[in-house]
Write an enzyme that holds these catalytic residues in place. Structure first.
Site, mmCIF file in Angstrom:
data_model
loop_
_atom_site.group_PDB
_atom_site.id
_atom_site.type_symbol
_atom_site.label_atom_id
_atom_site.label_comp_id
_atom_site.label_asym_id
_atom_site.label_seq_id
_atom_site.Cartn_x
_atom_site.Cartn_y
_atom_site.Cartn_z
ATOM 1 N N GLU A 156 0.875 -1.180 0.153
ATOM 2 C CA GLU A 156 0.118 0.063 -0.084
ATOM 3 C C GLU A 156 0.931 1.051 0.008
ATOM 4 O O GLU A 156 1.971 1.259 0.475
ATOM 5 C CB GLU A 156 -0.921 0.197 1.256
ATOM 6 C CG GLU A 156 -1.775 1.245 1.312
ATOM 7 C CD GLU A 156 -2.470 1.386 2.687
ATOM 8 O OE1 GLU A 156 -2.929 0.341 3.295
ATOM 9 O OE2 GLU A 156 -3.097 2.058 3.092
ATOM 10 N N GLU A 161 -3.134 11.438 3.201
ATOM 11 C CA GLU A 161 -3.884 11.275 4.217
ATOM 12 C C GLU A 161 -3.883 12.496 5.060
ATOM 13 O O GLU A 161 -2.796 13.099 5.253
ATOM 14 C CB GLU A 161 -3.621 10.128 4.820
ATOM 15 C CG GLU A 161 -4.072 8.869 4.235
ATOM 16 C CD GLU A 161 -3.742 7.457 5.025
ATOM 17 O OE1 GLU A 161 -4.893 7.147 5.277
ATOM 18 O OE2 GLU A 161 -2.532 7.159 5.330
#
Length: 413
Positions: A156, A161
């Site tokens: 990932e 974010e």
């Protein structure tokens, strides 16, 4: 799937990693040389029109997504739409329609999560989006990538974010085997104003053995295999992109009286550019090729790219990784990640599992792909067969009498 994690913030440029991990040096490997655009979405549709189904699909549901998130992801234009002004709008709303059931009961929120899985994926290059993020306690927008469905083994890369309680800070992170969840390795940058006040560009430049994060064109973090403390680097195959706005979760916490709804993430564009070697080091290659099953369309794969003796070979979605590249050798063996395809225990009977083993000169390790597409073990004169006609990821392989059936047919890919 993202899990709760602890991120290590870098105030301006690069993060300093603790617990024996060190930030990547600029001398570790060459930076990516960026080529032309290979994929883009400018979101120029009419107001309230849906997303382009040739480029995106939806994740739907209220399972909590491994993070105790509180929203139900829908495919409604109430949550995901083009706004007619050149933007994608992903909106989190406080509502609880009776037909939306979450893991904790009747859902309190709806939102959207879209992804390019099965539409577009790429190995290496620049992945960039211009985004105006939403605000508020418990609001969790993200622009990120996954390397397949076997998390964290397939990796990932979190490009952007933000958690609402830290409105001025962007986080970038990687997850893989041994460094997933709370052990994810990442850095951040904090600026002097809330990121949600304006559009900002968030990007990674990804090349062999190097990933670099950027905010508005300025690098703030980089990582190489040396940063992983001996854990496995799994960023050598295709990844697809995801955009979403989560509500609540272990890391951001949960909405409170200060959180207003609806909250919308606006995306001006998403663009992907090619990686080129720029005259420097080329991408790693085994010199081999994938072997794709005519039955399922999946490729012979070394589980977790872990070249341990005895690893049982499987079928998995073809992803271009070195774990799916098989190089024919002059001695008649097929080699992946430096080891040989092998009938377990040297047995040659029907039902013998196919595994990976250190090449040892034993003639039972010889395989050949016939013009008819049969992958034949020379010593046994039997075919590599998909056990139980299983078409799913993880299907096991075995030796069996060659019968000409599709679960014994293979194509170079």
């Amino acid at each position: 799937m993202r899990k709760t994690r602890v991120l290590l913030a870098a105030a301006v440029v690069a993060a300093t990693l603790t617990s024996g991990l060190v930030a990547a040096s600029r001398n570790d490997t060459a930076d990516a040389a960026i080529g032309g655009i290979t994929w883009q979405d400018e979101f120029n549709g009419a107001a309230n029109s849906p997303i382009d189904a040739s480029k995106w699909k939806f994740d739907i549901g209220g399972s909590g997504w491994g993070n105790n998130e509180q929203q139900y992801y829908t495919n409604s234009t109430s949550n995901v739409r083009q706004d007619g002004q050149g933007h994608l709008a992903i909106t989190a709303r406080k509502e609880n329609p009776a037909n939306y059931q979450c893991h904790y009961g009747t859902c309190q929120y709806t939102s959207g999560r879209i992804l390019t899985a099965d539409k577009f994926s790429q190995t290496y290059g620049r992945f960039e989006a211009s985004i105006k993020i939403p605000k508020g306690q418990g609001i969790w927008p993200a622009f990120w990538m996954l390397g397949g469905g076997n998390w964290p083994t397939t990796g990932e890369i979190d490009i952007m974010e933000n958690v609402g309680k830290e409105p001025n800070t962007v986080h970038g992170t990687v997850h893989g085997p041994g460094y997933s969840g709370a052990e994810g390795i990442g850095g951040g940058r904090t600026i002097g104003a809330a990121l949600g006040d304006a559009f900002h560009t968030y990007a990674v430049e990804w090349s062999p053995n190097l990933i670099v994060w950027f905010l508005d064109g300025a690098e703030y973090f980089r990582i190489t295999p040396a940063s992983l403390g001996g854990d496995q680097w799994v960023f050598d195959h295709n990844f697809f992109m995801i955009l979403n706005v989560a509500v609540g979760g272990y890391w951001p916490g949960y909405p409170d009286a200060s959180t207003s709804f609806p909250q919308t993430m606006l995306v001006d564009y998403v663009r992907v550019s090619a990686w080129t070697d720029g005259g420097s080091t080329p991408p790693p290659s085994t010199g081999g090729t994938a072997l794709k099953s005519n039955f399922s369309g999946r490729c012979i794969d070394i589980p977790g790219a872990n070249a341990v003796d005895g690893a049982r070979l499987q079928l998995w979605d073809c992803n271009g990784s070195n774990a799916q590249k098989w190089a024919p050798n002059a001695d008649g063996t097929l080699r992946g990640l430096g080891k040989c395809m092998d009938p377990a225990g040297g047995a040659l009977a029907n039902g013998t599992p196919i595994q990976l083993v250190t090449c040892n000169g034993n003639p039972v390790q010889r395989f050949t792909l016939s013009a008819a597409g049969d992958l034949v073990n020379v010593s046994a004169n039997r075919c590599v067969d998909v056990k139980d006609w299983n078409s799913a990821n993880g299907a096991q392989l075995q030796l069996w009498d060659c019968g000409g059936t599709t679960n014994q047919k293979w194509t170079k890919a």
